[in-house]
Design a protein around this motif. Structure first.
Motif, PDB file in Angstrom:
ATOM      1  N   ASP A  77       0.850  -1.072  -0.002  1.00 24.53           N
ATOM      2  CA  ASP A  77      -0.216   0.023  -0.130  1.00 24.53           C
ATOM      3  C   ASP A  77       0.966   1.263  -0.011  1.00 24.53           C
ATOM      4  N   LYS A 125     -10.473   7.036  -1.087  1.00 21.32           N
ATOM      5  CA  LYS A 125     -10.829   5.776  -1.719  1.00 21.32           C
ATOM      6  C   LYS A 125      -9.642   4.908  -1.775  1.00 21.32           C
ATOM      7  N   THR A 126      -9.718   3.459  -2.213  1.00 21.99           N
ATOM      8  CA  THR A 126      -8.572   2.832  -2.345  1.00 21.99           C
ATOM      9  C   THR A 126      -8.530   2.278  -3.869  1.00 21.99           C
ATOM     10  N   GLY A 149      -6.329   9.314  -0.423  1.00 20.02           N
ATOM     11  CA  GLY A 149      -6.677   7.724  -0.383  1.00 20.02           C
ATOM     12  C   GLY A 149      -5.386   7.196  -0.386  1.00 20.02           C
ATOM     13  N   ARG A 150      -5.708   5.737  -1.018  1.00 14.74           N
ATOM     14  CA  ARG A 150      -4.581   4.752  -1.025  1.00 14.74           C
ATOM     15  C   ARG A 150      -4.541   4.030  -2.385  1.00 14.74           C
ATOM     16  N   ARG A 200      -3.145   0.435  -3.742  1.00 18.18           N
ATOM     17  CA  ARG A 200      -2.930  -0.926  -3.218  1.00 18.18           C
ATOM     18  C   ARG A 200      -2.270  -1.624  -4.560  1.00 18.18           C
ATOM     19  N   GLU A 215      -9.825  -6.199   0.514  1.00 17.37           N
ATOM     20  CA  GLU A 215     -10.647  -5.637   1.488  1.00 17.37           C
ATOM     21  C   GLU A 215     -10.600  -4.124   1.257  1.00 17.37           C
ATOM     22  N   GLY A 216     -11.644  -3.485   1.415  1.00 17.77           N
ATOM     23  CA  GLY A 216     -11.349  -1.884   1.342  1.00 17.77           C
ATOM     24  C   GLY A 216     -11.227  -1.456  -0.124  1.00 17.77           C
ATOM     25  N   ASP A 254     -12.090  -0.084  -3.661  1.00 18.30           N
ATOM     26  CA  ASP A 254     -13.122   0.603  -4.310  1.00 18.30           C
ATOM     27  C   ASP A 254     -13.114   0.334  -5.855  1.00 18.30           C
ATOM     28  N   THR A 304     -15.276  -6.605  -7.459  1.00 15.68           N
ATOM     29  CA  THR A 304     -14.929  -5.061  -7.276  1.00 15.68           C
ATOM     30  C   THR A 304     -15.084  -4.349  -8.581  1.00 15.68           C
TER      31      THR A 304
END
Ligand SMILES: [Zn+2]
Ligand SMILES: [Zn+2]
Length: 400
Positions: free
Chosen positions: A67, A76-77, A133-134, A136, A161-162, A164, A349
């Motif tokens: 990450d 968001k991710t 946000g992030r 990944r 997980e998490g 978007d 997703t």
């Protein structure tokens, strides 16, 4: 919004991208054995400030999820995925950086995917003040038929997980270099693997009256199975049935064998079509065997699900490519019959899977993926890095 800066950083990275790609190319690793590859990726990500979420999946040391946080809290991710495994194939390119491992090579270009995503990782680490946000990163093992598949394992161990939205890219030697191919909705098929064993009775080839000939029964099956596509399915329901293995139990020119084993694949888009093919193959195998006094055993294993791109996320994917490379580089393509384990992510997703031409200047390569002579035009690597970085910053800056 940051296209110019991202494009510039990516171009500057081109020599390093080639270096990373060639280093991985020399040391290809099969599904679930990508340990050297993962070591190299982890050491670079750590240098650029990524936090390693998990190293090693499916009980191995292969694969890494990492990450990078942007400015501020929350947001968001966005996940970016590259597959990293090689194929059990001896390279015949004669390249100075050819595989140093006999019988294993990067003949699908996943070395380039890893290098492009590393490039994006470096760019994003330099632009982290420009998004919230992030990000990944998923460096995924075992795309090429790994059991379980790399995507399934990463998902099972929490990689989504998490998240978007998710993006992925495959280089494409059958497209001229720099062409960006995208598609809305269904893009790649669901796959299935079937096996038929036809049992008869072997005998001397000169005395067919003593036999129940499984070669004739199996041939009858092969000659009839395409009617499943042409006569039983709606013509607009795209589907394929192919036979890959036709193996008699003995290989003596003047003997009739006891049995024949056949294996093949199915490709389709809709689950109903897949079910119809499964039922139809079973029916044909049993009928063709019975016609010739033989017996058939049938088994079917569903493979990858169909790959379906999200409309909104694909718009982001296309617009980033347009901003980086201009309208002339864009190619909207119809669904094709290949399969890809990225489809597992898209079941969970919203995301988009796209292709980047690497065949050569203005021309497709004469050698497609999975050929021992498969080569890529490395000059496109920076474009892949720029695209990954652009789609992530786009989604994290503006939202969708
Ligand atoms: Zn492949
Ligand atoms: Zn591939």
């Amino acid at each position: 919004m940051m296209y110019e800066r991202i494009g510039e950083l990516a171009r500057q990275l081109q020599p390093e991208l080639v270096e990373w790609r060639r280093e991985l190319h020399r040391r290809p690793e099969l599904a679930w054995r990508e340990v050297f590859t993962t070591d190299r990726i982890v050491s670079l990500l750590e240098r650029w400030g990524y936090s390693i979420v998990q190293r090693g999946f499916n009980g191995t040391q292969s694969g890494v999820v990492a990450d990078l946080a942007g400015r501020g809290e929350g947001g968001k991710t966005v996940a970016l995925r590259a597959d990293i495994d090689a194929l059990a194939l001896t390279e015949e390119t004669g390249a100075p950086y050819a595989s140093e491992t006999e019988g294993v090579s990067h003949a699908c270009g996943h070395d380039a995917h890893a290098a492009m995503l590393l490039g994006a990782a470096k760019i994003l680490s330099e632009c982290r003040d420009g998004f919230e946000g992030r990000v990944r990163l998923l460096f995924q093992p075992a795309e090429e038929g790994g059991v379980p598949s790399g995507a399934q394992s990463l998902i099972a161990e929490g990689a989504l997980e998490g998240v978007d939205a998710i993006f992925g890219m495959h280089i494409q030697a059958t497209l001229p270099s720099g062409v960006f191919s995208y598609g809305f909705g269904p893009r790649m098929t669901a796959s299935g693997k079937w096996t038929v064993t036809i049992r008869g009775k072997g005998s001397h080839g000169a005395f067919p009256e003593w036999s129940k000939d499984p070669i004739v029964a199996a041939s009858n099956f092969v000659m009839n199975l395409q009617a499943l596509i042409s006569r039983e399915l709606r013509p607009l329901d795209a589907a394929v049935v192919s036979v890959g293995i036709f193996k008699p139990s003995s290989e003596t020119f003047n003997s009739i064998p006891d049995r024949v084993e056949l294996q093949g694949t199915t490709r389709s888009y809709r689950p109903e079509v897949q079910s119809h093919l499964e039922e139809g193959l079973r029916r044909l195998a049993e009928c063709c065997a019975a016609t010739h006094r033989c017996e058939a055993e049938f088994s079917f294993r569903s493979g990858l699900p169909a790959l379906v791109n999200d409309l909104a996320v694909t718009t982001v994917a296309r617009d980033a490519a347009r901003a980086l490379r201009g309208d002339g580089a864009l190619l909207e393509e119809a669904p094709q019959m290949g399969s890809e384990d990225f489809s597992y992510y898209l079941e969970k997703t919203p995301g988009s899977y796209c292709f980047l031409g690497c065949g050569g200047e203005g021309t497709p390569s004469p050698y497609a993926h999975h050929s021992p002579k498969f080569r890529i035009d490395e000059s496109v690597l920076w474009m892949g890095s720029a695209w990954h970085a652009a789609v992530a910053t786009d989604l994290l800056s503006e939202g969708t």
